[in-house]
Write a protein that holds these residues in place. Sequence first.
Motif, short mmCIF file in Angstrom:
data_model
loop_
_atom_site.label_atom_id
_atom_site.label_comp_id
_atom_site.label_asym_id
_atom_site.label_seq_id
_atom_site.Cartn_x
_atom_site.Cartn_y
_atom_site.Cartn_z
N ALA B 36 9.27 -66.73 -19.98
CA ALA B 36 9.54 -65.48 -19.80
C ALA B 36 10.73 -64.69 -20.24
O ALA B 36 10.95 -63.90 -20.65
CB ALA B 36 8.99 -65.06 -18.48
N GLU B 37 11.70 -65.75 -19.66
CA GLU B 37 13.10 -65.29 -19.88
C GLU B 37 13.51 -65.20 -21.46
O GLU B 37 14.42 -64.22 -21.71
CB GLU B 37 14.21 -66.31 -19.09
N ALA B 38 13.08 -66.23 -21.98
CA ALA B 38 13.36 -66.49 -23.38
C ALA B 38 12.89 -65.26 -24.20
O ALA B 38 13.43 -64.17 -25.02
CB ALA B 38 13.03 -67.63 -23.97
N VAL B 39 11.86 -64.81 -23.86
CA VAL B 39 10.61 -63.74 -24.48
C VAL B 39 11.44 -62.38 -24.10
O VAL B 39 11.42 -61.52 -25.21
CB VAL B 39 9.31 -63.74 -24.07
N GLU B 40 11.74 -62.27 -22.93
CA GLU B 40 12.51 -61.05 -22.51
C GLU B 40 13.80 -60.83 -23.50
O GLU B 40 13.87 -59.56 -23.71
CB GLU B 40 12.80 -60.95 -21.16
N MET B 41 14.69 -61.79 -23.37
CA MET B 41 15.91 -61.54 -24.16
C MET B 41 15.54 -61.37 -25.73
O MET B 41 16.12 -60.47 -26.33
CB MET B 41 16.40 -62.86 -24.06
N PHE B 42 14.51 -62.05 -26.24
CA PHE B 42 14.16 -61.98 -27.71
C PHE B 42 13.53 -60.31 -27.92
O PHE B 42 13.97 -59.66 -28.88
CB PHE B 42 12.97 -62.86 -28.20
N GLY B 43 12.62 -59.89 -26.78
CA GLY B 43 12.08 -58.73 -26.92
C GLY B 43 13.08 -57.61 -27.00
O GLY B 43 13.00 -56.56 -27.60
N GLY B 47 14.08 -54.54 -29.69
CA GLY B 47 13.98 -53.07 -29.38
C GLY B 47 12.83 -53.00 -28.91
O GLY B 47 12.37 -51.60 -29.00
N TRP B 48 11.82 -54.04 -28.19
CA TRP B 48 10.64 -53.61 -27.50
C TRP B 48 11.05 -52.71 -26.38
O TRP B 48 12.09 -52.93 -25.73
CB TRP B 48 9.95 -54.97 -27.11
N THR B 49 10.40 -51.85 -25.87
CA THR B 49 10.10 -51.25 -24.59
C THR B 49 9.97 -52.17 -23.44
O THR B 49 9.19 -53.37 -23.58
CB THR B 49 9.15 -50.15 -24.38
N ASP B 50 10.37 -51.96 -22.05
CA ASP B 50 10.20 -52.55 -21.10
C ASP B 50 8.54 -52.95 -20.99
O ASP B 50 8.38 -54.07 -20.52
CB ASP B 50 10.61 -52.05 -19.62
N ALA B 51 7.93 -52.08 -21.08
CA ALA B 51 6.40 -52.25 -21.21
C ALA B 51 5.96 -53.36 -22.10
O ALA B 51 5.14 -54.14 -21.67
CB ALA B 51 5.43 -51.03 -21.51
N ILE B 52 6.46 -53.18 -23.33
CA ILE B 52 5.80 -54.25 -24.30
C ILE B 52 6.39 -55.66 -23.79
O ILE B 52 5.55 -56.71 -23.92
CB ILE B 52 6.40 -53.77 -25.85
N VAL B 53 7.64 -55.89 -23.36
CA VAL B 53 8.06 -56.99 -23.00
C VAL B 53 7.24 -57.37 -21.90
O VAL B 53 6.95 -58.59 -21.83
CB VAL B 53 9.36 -56.77 -22.41
N MET B 54 6.86 -56.81 -21.01
CA MET B 54 5.99 -57.41 -19.84
C MET B 54 4.62 -57.62 -20.33
O MET B 54 4.06 -58.74 -20.01
CB MET B 54 5.65 -56.14 -18.63
N GLN B 55 4.05 -56.80 -21.25
CA GLN B 55 2.71 -56.90 -21.60
C GLN B 55 2.68 -58.27 -22.66
O GLN B 55 1.54 -59.24 -22.39
CB GLN B 55 2.29 -55.89 -22.29
#
Lengths: 108, 157
Positions: B36-43, B47-55
């Motif tokens: 999750a942490e790695a995907v969040e950083m990548f997202g 330029g993903w929104t917070d919503a896209i990162v969570m989804q």
Amino acid sequence: MLTISSARRGGCLVIVLAGRIDAASAKQLEQYCLEQIGNGEIRLVFDFAAVNYISSAALRVFLLVAKRLDTLKGSVKLSALNATLRDVFDISGFSKLFAITATVEEAL
Amino acid sequence: MNRHDNNAGSMGIPSDDGWDFSMLLPNVVEALPELAEAVEMFGQQSGWTDAIVMQVNLVLEELVVNAITNGYPDGREGHIDVRIKTTAEAVHIRITDDGNAFDPFTVAAPDLSLAVEDRPIGGLGIYLVRSYMDYCGYQYVQQRNQVSLTKRLPLSV
């Protein structure tokens, strides 16, 4: 990483959640809630203001808690969810099963 | 074909087959926070929104947990390979694992109309995946489960 704390307010137990409720941390939340219910706390208010992530593992715990409190004639309210979290509850039909309020104060 | 390069350190670096993100996880739920942490950083970098990162993280968790739960009933060690490619228009995800063959999209949809006492515990994960993704595909290739997903991104103005 999920942090859980709680305080009694106006006849309710306000459970403040912070961080992520995922498959790795959901068990911790489940145990905490069941312990509080076991101690006689049957009016629970969850404060989601500091939660940034939930998955179906979180929904599973809230449903379990709701079922338990249903039989004990208690109540469970969910407060201060951001739009993205609220969306997960909406999609899964849980918004109809739970009282959801914008703020903790409204839930008390 | 070098599809399984065991390179968990290649997060965020495009690999030889065109993925922008790649992470190899052991088949335990304790690996999820690191993913999750790695995907969040990548997202965030993408330029993903917070919503896209969570989804995206939610979808990855549901499918990884599903693979762990259904794929290794004998408790053997296994690996789950998560890859992401992102463009301005869409996020493409491929999850491959060496568990027993299991198509997650054959799971029946939950009945959302039931009351608290009748709602079964669980069964919502795959439903959420379908809701958040625009395309969900499954194949069993070379003794591996392969789930392919696409999420269209809202066009930025």
